[in-house]
Design a protein around this motif. Structure first.
Motif, PDB file in Angstrom:
ATOM      1  N   GLN A  32       0.824  -1.201   0.000  1.00 43.90           N
ATOM      2  CA  GLN A  32       0.000   0.000   0.000  1.00 43.90           C
ATOM      3  C   GLN A  32       0.859   1.253   0.000  1.00 43.90           C
ATOM      4  N   ALA A  33       0.238   2.354  -0.450  1.00 42.19           N
ATOM      5  CA  ALA A  33       0.895   3.659  -0.487  1.00 42.19           C
ATOM      6  C   ALA A  33      -0.140   4.722  -0.178  1.00 42.19           C
ATOM      7  N   LEU A  34       0.332   5.911   0.226  1.00 42.84           N
ATOM      8  CA  LEU A  34      -0.536   6.991   0.691  1.00 42.84           C
ATOM      9  C   LEU A  34      -0.128   8.308   0.045  1.00 42.84           C
ATOM     10  N   SER A  35      -1.126   9.072  -0.399  1.00 39.49           N
ATOM     11  CA  SER A  35      -0.911  10.436  -0.850  1.00 39.49           C
ATOM     12  C   SER A  35      -1.699  11.374   0.063  1.00 39.49           C
ATOM     13  N   ARG A  36      -1.069  12.474   0.482  1.00 38.87           N
ATOM     14  CA  ARG A  36      -1.732  13.460   1.339  1.00 38.87           C
ATOM     15  C   ARG A  36      -2.081  14.733   0.583  1.00 38.87           C
ATOM     16  N   ASP A  37      -1.789  14.759  -0.731  1.00 35.84           N
ATOM     17  CA  ASP A  37      -2.025  15.973  -1.513  1.00 35.84           C
ATOM     18  C   ASP A  37      -2.767  15.681  -2.816  1.00 35.84           C
ATOM     19  N   GLY A  38      -3.769  14.831  -2.736  1.00 37.71           N
ATOM     20  CA  GLY A  38      -4.597  14.570  -3.898  1.00 37.71           C
ATOM     21  C   GLY A  38      -3.928  13.813  -5.015  1.00 37.71           C
ATOM     22  N   GLY A  39      -2.987  12.940  -4.674  1.00 41.49           N
ATOM     23  CA  GLY A  39      -2.385  12.069  -5.669  1.00 41.49           C
ATOM     24  C   GLY A  39      -1.139  12.590  -6.331  1.00 41.49           C
ATOM     25  N   GLU A  40      -0.669  13.791  -5.958  1.00 38.52           N
ATOM     26  CA  GLU A  40       0.519  14.341  -6.610  1.00 38.52           C
ATOM     27  C   GLU A  40       1.793  13.671  -6.111  1.00 38.52           C
ATOM     28  N   ASN A  41       1.886  13.451  -4.810  1.00 37.80           N
ATOM     29  CA  ASN A  41       3.056  12.816  -4.203  1.00 37.80           C
ATOM     30  C   ASN A  41       2.605  11.632  -3.352  1.00 37.80           C
ATOM     31  N   TRP A  42       3.430  10.585  -3.342  1.00 38.52           N
ATOM     32  CA  TRP A  42       3.060   9.342  -2.663  1.00 38.52           C
ATOM     33  C   TRP A  42       4.197   8.841  -1.789  1.00 38.52           C
ATOM     34  N   GLU A  43       3.830   8.168  -0.701  1.00 41.43           N
ATOM     35  CA  GLU A  43       4.808   7.511   0.153  1.00 41.43           C
ATOM     36  C   GLU A  43       4.377   6.062   0.375  1.00 41.43           C
ATOM     37  N   ASP A  44       5.344   5.169   0.380  1.00 38.24           N
ATOM     38  CA  ASP A  44       5.039   3.762   0.636  1.00 38.24           C
ATOM     39  C   ASP A  44       4.704   3.560   2.105  1.00 38.24           C
ATOM     40  N   LEU A  45       3.768   2.665   2.375  1.00 37.20           N
ATOM     41  CA  LEU A  45       3.385   2.287   3.725  1.00 37.20           C
ATOM     42  C   LEU A  45       3.745   0.829   3.959  1.00 37.20           C
ATOM     43  N   PRO A  46       3.827   0.394   5.231  1.00 37.23           N
ATOM     44  CA  PRO A  46       4.048  -1.034   5.488  1.00 37.23           C
ATOM     45  C   PRO A  46       2.935  -1.874   4.864  1.00 37.23           C
ATOM     46  N   ALA A  47       3.281  -3.070   4.431  1.00 32.25           N
ATOM     47  CA  ALA A  47       2.297  -3.957   3.793  1.00 32.25           C
ATOM     48  C   ALA A  47       1.186  -4.322   4.762  1.00 32.25           C
ATOM     49  N   LEU A  48      -0.003  -4.571   4.216  1.00 28.57           N
ATOM     50  CA  LEU A  48      -1.111  -5.070   5.030  1.00 28.57           C
ATOM     51  C   LEU A  48      -0.836  -6.506   5.450  1.00 28.57           C
ATOM     52  N   ASP A  49      -1.515  -6.930   6.485  1.00 24.20           N
ATOM     53  CA  ASP A  49      -1.413  -8.318   6.930  1.00 24.20           C
ATOM     54  C   ASP A  49      -2.406  -9.181   6.149  1.00 24.20           C
ATOM     55  N   LEU A  50      -2.344  -9.049   4.841  1.00 21.38           N
ATOM     56  CA  LEU A  50      -3.185  -9.829   3.941  1.00 21.38           C
ATOM     57  C   LEU A  50      -2.281 -10.461   2.893  1.00 21.38           C
ATOM     58  N   PRO A  51      -2.386 -11.763   2.647  1.00 18.03           N
ATOM     59  CA  PRO A  51      -1.500 -12.404   1.677  1.00 18.03           C
ATOM     60  C   PRO A  51      -1.785 -11.930   0.257  1.00 18.03           C
ATOM     61  N   ASN A  52      -0.732 -11.893  -0.557  1.00 21.29           N
ATOM     62  CA  ASN A  52      -0.882 -11.579  -1.968  1.00 21.29           C
ATOM     63  C   ASN A  52       0.260 -12.234  -2.729  1.00 21.29           C
ATOM     64  N   ASP A  53      -0.032 -13.338  -3.364  1.00 20.73           N
ATOM     65  CA  ASP A  53       0.984 -14.081  -4.099  1.00 20.73           C
ATOM     66  C   ASP A  53       0.954 -13.669  -5.564  1.00 20.73           C
ATOM     67  N   ASN A  54       1.264 -12.359  -5.796  1.00 17.45           N
ATOM     68  CA  ASN A  54       1.354 -11.820  -7.148  1.00 17.45           C
ATOM     69  C   ASN A  54       0.025 -11.916  -7.899  1.00 17.45           C
ATOM     70  N   THR A  55      -1.071 -11.450  -7.251  1.00 15.72           N
ATOM     71  CA  THR A  55      -2.398 -11.492  -7.852  1.00 15.72           C
ATOM     72  C   THR A  55      -3.068 -10.124  -7.765  1.00 15.72           C
ATOM     73  N   SER A  56      -3.951  -9.854  -8.719  1.00 15.31           N
ATOM     74  CA  SER A  56      -4.636  -8.572  -8.796  1.00 15.31           C
ATOM     75  C   SER A  56      -5.729  -8.475  -7.741  1.00 15.31           C
ATOM     76  N   LEU A  57      -6.043  -7.243  -7.309  1.00 15.98           N
ATOM     77  CA  LEU A  57      -7.092  -7.009  -6.329  1.00 15.98           C
ATOM     78  C   LEU A  57      -7.918  -5.803  -6.755  1.00 15.98           C
ATOM     79  N   ALA A  58      -9.037  -5.572  -6.054  1.00 15.21           N
ATOM     80  CA  ALA A  58      -9.921  -4.452  -6.377  1.00 15.21           C
ATOM     81  C   ALA A  58     -10.486  -3.880  -5.090  1.00 15.21           C
ATOM     82  N   THR A  59     -10.683  -2.557  -5.058  1.00 10.70           N
ATOM     83  CA  THR A  59     -11.317  -1.909  -3.913  1.00 10.70           C
ATOM     84  C   THR A  59     -12.392  -0.952  -4.403  1.00 10.70           C
TER      85      THR A  59
END
Length: 385
Positions: free
Chosen positions: A271-298
């Protein structure tokens, strides 16, 4: 001597051509990296406390496939007036096969129509003026005027890492599409740009389109479009070089969260976070949800609740044999809601898409690489009477 002069002349012309190309690439890179022309906020429900919801399954089915297409994958949804929808996906003999085409089907409120062809290698090549070797993921969006924008991954030479994003549009509710452009995303001949997940609408009628790069390294991006469907700027999401296929949701008018498919050994939802409407981004620690190289949707529901469709992994299973729906009130802590599809090792339920239409939640995903499955749920919030 004349030969020497002729050789020097050719070298000079080649140098000038290289400088012009490099200069054009530099100007294009500068233009895209300075997002000053289009600064609208997300048009989703933001702020306040998210309201809990209950989901009641109303129906499940397979969308009718066109004849002689044993393989199907990568569905996307677009809304239509009257709480109708269009589904798009690719189908053919196999992934990257010469007969793969993008197809569509219309949801009338109770059933899906027969599928029709939207785009093929030949149709794109005719409009673009150059050869198209393979086509892949489609992503759809309906703008404020009812125009449907369809983004299709296409390659000329090489594999998916050499892809371009072709932008098509339709003013006939998907009956006919015309090519508008190849998105100008990379100075390297616009190659290695792909799409997979749904856009997010903006208050002025524009939208953000998630995208990604995967030539050698992999990283996610977000492209901003104005209300006329013109691309205005894009931003790289975070600094990771092993994440792709971002899915985006707004937390507030300025805060945006992105979740990514993980191609690293970590094998968790990144996951990553932007605080200015998508212009700049920072990486966040991974969620505690497995992902073995598969696509997801929110998706963020009108109630403020966040939903995520992702592949869960258990001992004895495989990377795409369980498709799980999770929910969150804060986009940070996620709870298991229900397994939409569950099978044995080797089964595939993958590449999901989520769409809220009125008080219904629609889910589509790849079913065993043979068809596109559709589930429909009634959304009941705790604030409802």
């Amino acid at each position: 001597m004349p030969g020497l002069m002729q050789g020097r002349g050719k070298a000079l012309l080649l140098s000038i051509a290289i400088l012009i190309t490099a200069g054009a690439a530099a100007v294009e890179a500068w233009r895209w990296s300075h997002p000053t022309m289009h600064r609208a906020t997300p048009a989703v429900s933001v702020g306040g406390q998210a309201v809990d919801v209950e989901l009641k399954e109303l129906s499940r089915s397979l969308i009718p496939m066109p004849p002689d297409t044993p393989s199907a994958h990568a569905s996307t949804l677009a809304t239509l007036p009257g709480e109708h929808m269009l589904a798009f996906w690719w189908a053919g003999s196999r992934e990257s096969g010469p007969n793969v085409k993008v197809y569509a089907s219309r949801w009338s409120g109770s059933s899906w129509s027969a599928a029709w062809e939207v785009a093929s290698r030949d149709s794109l090549a005719r409009e673009l003026g150059f050869g198209v070797r393979r086509i892949g993921n489609p992503v759809a969006w309906t703008d404020h005027r009812g125009t449907i924008h369809l983004y299709v991954v296409a390659t000329g030479l090489g594999g998916w890492a050499a892809s371009r994003i072709v932008h098509l549009s339709s003013t006939s509710e998907g009956a006919r599409f015309a090519v508008r452009r190849v998105l100008p995303l990379s100075p390297m001949f616009n190659t290695s740009a792909l799409v997979r997940t749904s856009p997010v609408g903006l208050t002025d009628g524009g939208w953000w389109l998630p995208a990604y790069f995967e030539m050698g390294i992999k990283y996610p991006m977000m492209i901003s479009f104005d209300p006329e469907g013109e691309p205005k700027w894009f931003a790289r999401i975070g600094e990771s070089d092993s994440t792709l296929q971002p899915t985006i949701a707004a937390i507030s008018a300025s805060e945006v969260r992105a979740w990514m498919r993980d191609a690293s050994d970590d094998k968790r939802v990144q996951q990553a976070l932007s605080r200015d409407g998508g212009e700049n981004w920072e990486d966040l620690p991974a969620l505690d949800l497995p992902n073995d190289n598969t696509s997801l949707a929110t998706v963020r529901l009108a109630s403020g609740k966040f939903l995520m469709l992702h592949n869960h992994v258990v001992a004895g299973g495989s990377s795409r044999s369980i498709l799980r729906l999770s929910s969150s009130s804060d986009a940070h802590t996620w709870e298991h809601v229900v397994d939409i599809a569950k099978g044995s090792a080797g089964d595939e339920f993958s590449y999901p898409t989520l769409q809220q239409v009125g008080d219904e939640l629609h889910v589509t995903y790849t079913h065993q690489r043979q068809a596109i499955a559709h589930h429909r749920f009634r959304i009941h919030s705790s604030a409802s009477p």
